[in-house]
Scaffold this active site. Structure first.
Site, PDB file in Angstrom:
ATOM      1  N   ARG A  83      49.295 -19.529  27.368  1.00 23.56           N
ATOM      2  CA  ARG A  83      48.872 -18.143  28.244  1.00 23.56           C
ATOM      3  C   ARG A  83      48.600 -17.264  26.721  1.00 23.56           C
ATOM      4  O   ARG A  83      49.148 -17.172  25.738  1.00 23.56           O
ATOM      5  CB  ARG A  83      50.529 -17.581  28.356  1.00 23.56           C
ATOM      6  CG  ARG A  83      50.230 -16.107  28.919  1.00 23.56           C
ATOM      7  CD  ARG A  83      51.909 -15.792  29.280  1.00 23.56           C
ATOM      8  NE  ARG A  83      51.729 -14.338  29.862  1.00 23.56           N
ATOM      9  CZ  ARG A  83      52.440 -13.341  28.954  1.00 23.56           C
ATOM     10  NH1 ARG A  83      52.790 -13.485  27.904  1.00 23.56           N
ATOM     11  NH2 ARG A  83      52.182 -12.153  29.416  1.00 23.56           N
ATOM     12  N   HIS A 127      46.796  -7.012  27.792  1.00 26.41           N
ATOM     13  CA  HIS A 127      48.153  -6.925  26.691  1.00 26.41           C
ATOM     14  C   HIS A 127      48.217  -6.104  25.930  1.00 26.41           C
ATOM     15  O   HIS A 127      47.882  -5.975  24.609  1.00 26.41           O
ATOM     16  CB  HIS A 127      48.265  -8.371  26.235  1.00 26.41           C
ATOM     17  CG  HIS A 127      49.493  -8.693  25.743  1.00 26.41           C
ATOM     18  ND1 HIS A 127      50.248  -9.789  26.125  1.00 26.41           N
ATOM     19  CD2 HIS A 127      50.565  -8.190  24.972  1.00 26.41           C
ATOM     20  CE1 HIS A 127      51.432  -9.810  25.492  1.00 26.41           C
ATOM     21  NE2 HIS A 127      51.594  -8.683  24.842  1.00 26.41           N
ATOM     22  N   GLU A 172      53.690  -6.566  30.960  1.00 26.64           N
ATOM     23  CA  GLU A 172      54.669  -5.439  30.557  1.00 26.64           C
ATOM     24  C   GLU A 172      54.084  -4.027  30.786  1.00 26.64           C
ATOM     25  O   GLU A 172      54.293  -3.351  29.595  1.00 26.64           O
ATOM     26  CB  GLU A 172      55.373  -5.707  29.060  1.00 26.64           C
ATOM     27  CG  GLU A 172      55.809  -7.243  29.041  1.00 26.64           C
ATOM     28  CD  GLU A 172      56.815  -7.399  27.555  1.00 26.64           C
ATOM     29  OE1 GLU A 172      56.620  -6.491  26.839  1.00 26.64           O
ATOM     30  OE2 GLU A 172      57.506  -8.236  27.333  1.00 26.64           O
ATOM     31  N   ASN A 302      59.321 -11.671  31.575  1.00 20.60           N
ATOM     32  CA  ASN A 302      59.446 -11.624  29.936  1.00 20.60           C
ATOM     33  C   ASN A 302      61.089 -11.329  29.790  1.00 20.60           C
ATOM     34  O   ASN A 302      61.371 -10.194  30.067  1.00 20.60           O
ATOM     35  CB  ASN A 302      58.363 -10.931  29.200  1.00 20.60           C
ATOM     36  CG  ASN A 302      57.292 -11.139  29.274  1.00 20.60           C
ATOM     37  OD1 ASN A 302      56.830 -12.492  30.086  1.00 20.60           O
ATOM     38  ND2 ASN A 302      56.227 -10.633  28.777  1.00 20.60           N
ATOM     39  N   TYR A 304      63.870 -11.093  26.699  1.00 14.27           N
ATOM     40  CA  TYR A 304      64.545 -11.325  25.297  1.00 14.27           C
ATOM     41  C   TYR A 304      65.855 -10.977  25.072  1.00 14.27           C
ATOM     42  O   TYR A 304      66.828 -11.801  24.426  1.00 14.27           O
ATOM     43  CB  TYR A 304      63.674 -10.471  24.235  1.00 14.27           C
ATOM     44  CG  TYR A 304      62.348 -10.866  24.074  1.00 14.27           C
ATOM     45  CD1 TYR A 304      61.972 -11.837  23.329  1.00 14.27           C
ATOM     46  CD2 TYR A 304      61.363 -10.373  24.906  1.00 14.27           C
ATOM     47  CE1 TYR A 304      60.579 -12.195  23.007  1.00 14.27           C
ATOM     48  CE2 TYR A 304      60.060 -10.988  24.778  1.00 14.27           C
ATOM     49  CZ  TYR A 304      59.554 -11.904  23.864  1.00 14.27           C
ATOM     50  OH  TYR A 304      58.417 -12.303  23.804  1.00 14.27           O
ATOM     51  N   GLU A 382      57.277 -15.148  28.884  1.00 15.96           N
ATOM     52  CA  GLU A 382      57.833 -15.016  27.389  1.00 15.96           C
ATOM     53  C   GLU A 382      59.262 -14.913  27.334  1.00 15.96           C
ATOM     54  O   GLU A 382      60.066 -14.426  27.962  1.00 15.96           O
ATOM     55  CB  GLU A 382      57.505 -13.439  26.960  1.00 15.96           C
ATOM     56  CG  GLU A 382      55.781 -13.451  26.524  1.00 15.96           C
ATOM     57  CD  GLU A 382      55.476 -11.912  26.115  1.00 15.96           C
ATOM     58  OE1 GLU A 382      56.262 -11.335  25.492  1.00 15.96           O
ATOM     59  OE2 GLU A 382      54.322 -11.345  26.462  1.00 15.96           O
TER      60      GLU A 382
HETATM   61  C1  GBH Z   1      57.050  -8.406  24.349  1.00 13.54           C
HETATM   62  O1  GBH Z   1      57.492  -7.243  24.371  1.00 13.54           O
HETATM   63  C2  GBH Z   1      55.549  -8.291  24.143  1.00 13.54           C
HETATM   64  O2  GBH Z   1      54.932  -8.727  25.360  1.00 13.54           O
HETATM   65  C3  GBH Z   1      54.860  -9.201  22.984  1.00 13.54           C
HETATM   66  O3  GBH Z   1      53.666  -9.044  22.688  1.00 13.54           O
HETATM   67  C4  GBH Z   1      55.770  -9.054  21.886  1.00 13.54           C
HETATM   68  O4  GBH Z   1      55.413  -9.604  20.425  1.00 13.54           O
HETATM   69  C5  GBH Z   1      57.147  -9.781  21.913  1.00 13.54           C
HETATM   70  O5  GBH Z   1      57.581  -9.121  23.290  1.00 13.54           O
HETATM   71  C6  GBH Z   1      58.193  -9.313  20.996  1.00 13.54           C
HETATM   72  O6  GBH Z   1      58.518  -8.222  20.669  1.00 13.54           O
HETATM   73  O7  GBH Z   1      65.583  -1.933  21.324  1.00 13.54           O
HETATM   74  O8  GBH Z   1      67.363  -3.755  21.319  1.00 13.54           O
HETATM   75  O9  GBH Z   1      66.959  -2.236  23.394  1.00 13.54           O
HETATM   76  C7  GBH Z   1      58.857  -7.017  24.248  1.00 13.54           C
HETATM   77  C8  GBH Z   1      59.290  -5.719  24.965  1.00 13.54           C
HETATM   78  C9  GBH Z   1      60.611  -4.013  24.894  1.00 13.54           C
HETATM   79  C10 GBH Z   1      61.740  -6.281  24.217  1.00 13.54           C
HETATM   80  C11 GBH Z   1      61.773  -3.338  24.237  1.00 13.54           C
HETATM   81  C12 GBH Z   1      63.080  -5.501  23.664  1.00 13.54           C
HETATM   82  C13 GBH Z   1      64.286  -3.308  23.823  1.00 13.54           C
HETATM   83  C14 GBH Z   1      65.379  -4.127  22.724  1.00 13.54           C
HETATM   84  N1  GBH Z   1      60.654  -5.245  24.116  1.00 13.54           N
HETATM   85  N2  GBH Z   1      63.172  -4.150  24.251  1.00 13.54           N
HETATM   86  S1  GBH Z   1      66.590  -2.944  22.327  1.00 13.54           S
END
Ligand code: GBH
Length: 485
Positions: A83, A127, A172, A302, A304, A382
């Site tokens: 991707r 992106h 996103e 995505n 995390y 992601e």
């Molecule tokens: C993605 O965004 C992107 O698509 C990518 O480009 C990037 O490199 C990757 O993730 C890693 O960052 O402040 O603890 O509440 C991630 C989007 C938005 C995920 C904010 C975490 C808040 C965490 N992020 N979110 S916190």
């Protein structure tokens, strides 16, 4: 967890897609080559104080010149899919007018190389790298940008439609709208709630228009999608105030996209929460919602970390929880109309981003979307983690935490599939270390380590481990020394 319960191999469905992801500005470099002009991220990163250490994407991982070696590395790692995103200012420098052939040629060569090695290209049109010329006339706050995006989508579809099956409009859009125009932590660095809300509608509309263009420009076998960073929102307590905080963040973090996409409408509570900030009636024209809700073939998610919230004004019950700003810094709020909501760090382990490791959040998120749209195939586009990786004297990078993180999240995907979610694939973020936006090169998300001085690539231990999972289509239990999470 009881190891006896989990010590079995988890087999994924036949044809499950194993991939890794990147984005143009984060890896390509070659910022001024072959006719490319600045995007909002070039401008932003070159503005003092915006990015950690003054880092920029001028060179990044130099992928523009090293893509053949990088594709060879992907093949080496048994990846079934890759991707990547197309840099809009490389293809259409001013965001309007004719395409630059050399820019398109790069993506033709890249996708040819992938296909030759049996790796499925999964293309994202946007992106985050809007041509600066478009930002100069209003960027995502103005309606014309939706037309520009549709035109750009048509250009890329015309050039690559014969070789790319998987097409994603936006990555996103929450980040583009609310980090870009609300908190200001991302390009273009604006901090105005009205602009952020205009941006979110225009991003939704741009997606819908682009889907229309892709549908008519691409063969019937093409698969279209959007990738969202949905928030797995949890209230800090069962109090009415905390439940309302969670409802609000779900509205402006998730339903602002899912509403128009799935139901052809913005949620009534979102409109009420933000009515004092933007004139929705003037913003949303007749016909917009029908465009946004055009059918898509696939939804990218995505994930995390989960999002733990409370009412920051009136917190009386529940445990004391450490604060987390919920948007990684920035002077404005990325939550227009809900600025009083407080964000907390969920208990337990964290990554180098100070993001909580919580694979249940991924399971819950997949099940939520699967319940809302049981007919819609999903892909985890992601998932991954940053850790403080370093090269040992022997030249190796040992990253057991990343293995444990990915292992637990893959187990969550497997469980969601077993419980009925139609998840078709998983893309590790990221193939290689790269420009981590406002954090510059200080955070490493890669399966492959990049030495940014020499541009040497060193597959981390997690890359070898992931390659085996991809090759076998099976997630084995982790050996004791790699722990569990
Ligand atoms: C993605 O965004 C992107 O698509 C990518 O480009 C990037 O490199 C990757 O993730 C890693 O960052 O402040 O603890 O509440 C991630 C989007 C938005 C995920 C904010 C975490 C808040 C965490 N992020 N979110 S916190």
């Amino acid at each position: 967890p009881d190891r006896a319960d989990t010590s079995r191999a988890l087999r994924f469905p036949p044809g499950f897609v194993w991939g890794a992801a990147t984005a143009a500005y984060q890896i390509e470099g070659a910022a001024a080559e072959d006719g490319r002009t600045p995007s909002i991220w070039d401008t932003f990163s070159h503005t003092p104080g915006r990015v950690h250490n003054g880092d920029t994407g001028d060179i990044a991982a130099d992928h523009y010149h090293r893509f053949r070696d990088d594709v060879a590395l992907m093949a080496d790692l048994s990846l079934g899919a890759y991707r990547f995103s197309v840099s809009w200012p490389r293809v259409q420098p001013t965001g309007r007018g004719p395409a630059v052939q050399r820019g398109l040629d790069f993506y033709r060569k890249l996708t040819d190389e992938l296909l030759e090695r049996g790796i499925t290209p999964v293309l994202t049109l946007y992106h985050w790298d809007l041509p600066q010329d478009l930002e100069d006339v209003g960027g995502w706050t103005v309606r014309d940008t939706t037309e520009r995006f549709a035109e750009y989508a048509g250009i890329v579809a015309g050039a690559l439609g014969d070789r790319v099956t998987y097409w994603t409009t936006l990555n996103e859009p929450w980040c583009s709208a609310f980090l870009g125009y609300g908190s200001g932590v991302h390009a273009p660095g604006r901090t105005d709630p009205e602009s952020a809300l205009k941006a979110v509608h225009h991003l939704n509309l741009a997606h819908g228009k682009a889907i229309g263009v892709l549908r008519s420009a691409l063969p019937a076998t093409a698969r279209t999608s959007i990738t969202l960073n949905l928030h797995q929102v949890r209230p800090a307590s069962g109090s009415a105030a905390d439940l309302d905080a969670a409802r609000r963040i779900d509205a402006v973090g998730n339903r602002v996209f899912l509403g128009p996409l799935f139901n052809g409408d913005y949620p009534a509570d979102l409109l009420a929460d933000t009515a004092h900030l933007v004139d929705w009636e003037a913003l949303v024209h007749g016909g917009d919602l029908a465009e946004i809700s055009r059918p898509i073939d696939l939804m990218g998610i995505n994930y995390y970390t989960p999002t733990l919230v409370s009412d920051g004004r009136a917190r009386t019950d529940g445990p004391e929880l450490p604060r987390n700003d919920g948007h990684g810094g920035g002077t404005g709020s990325p939550w227009p109309g809900s600025e009083h909501v407080a964000f907390h760090l969920p208990p337990g382990e964290t990554t180098a981003m100070r993001w909580a490791v919580d694979s249940t959040g991924l399971y819950d998120l997949l099940m939520r979307v699967a319940r809302e749209r049981p007919d819609l195939p999903l892909m985890v586009t992601e998932n991954g983690a940053a850790y403080d990786d370093y090269v040992s004297p022997e030249g190796a990078v040992n990253d057991p935490e990343r293995i444990a993180y990915v292992h637990s999240h893959l187990a969550a995907v497997h469980r969601a599939i077993a419980d009925g979610a139609d998840v078709r694939g998983y893309f590790l973020w990221s193939l290689m270390d790269n420009f981590e936006w406002a954090y510059g090169y200080s955070k490493r998300f890669g399966a492959v380590y990049v030495d940014f001085a020499s541009q040497a690539r060193i597959p981390k231990r997690s890359a070898r481990w992931y390659a085996e999972v991809a090759r076998d289509n099976v997630l084995q239990d982790l050996p004791e020394e790699d722990g569990k999470s």
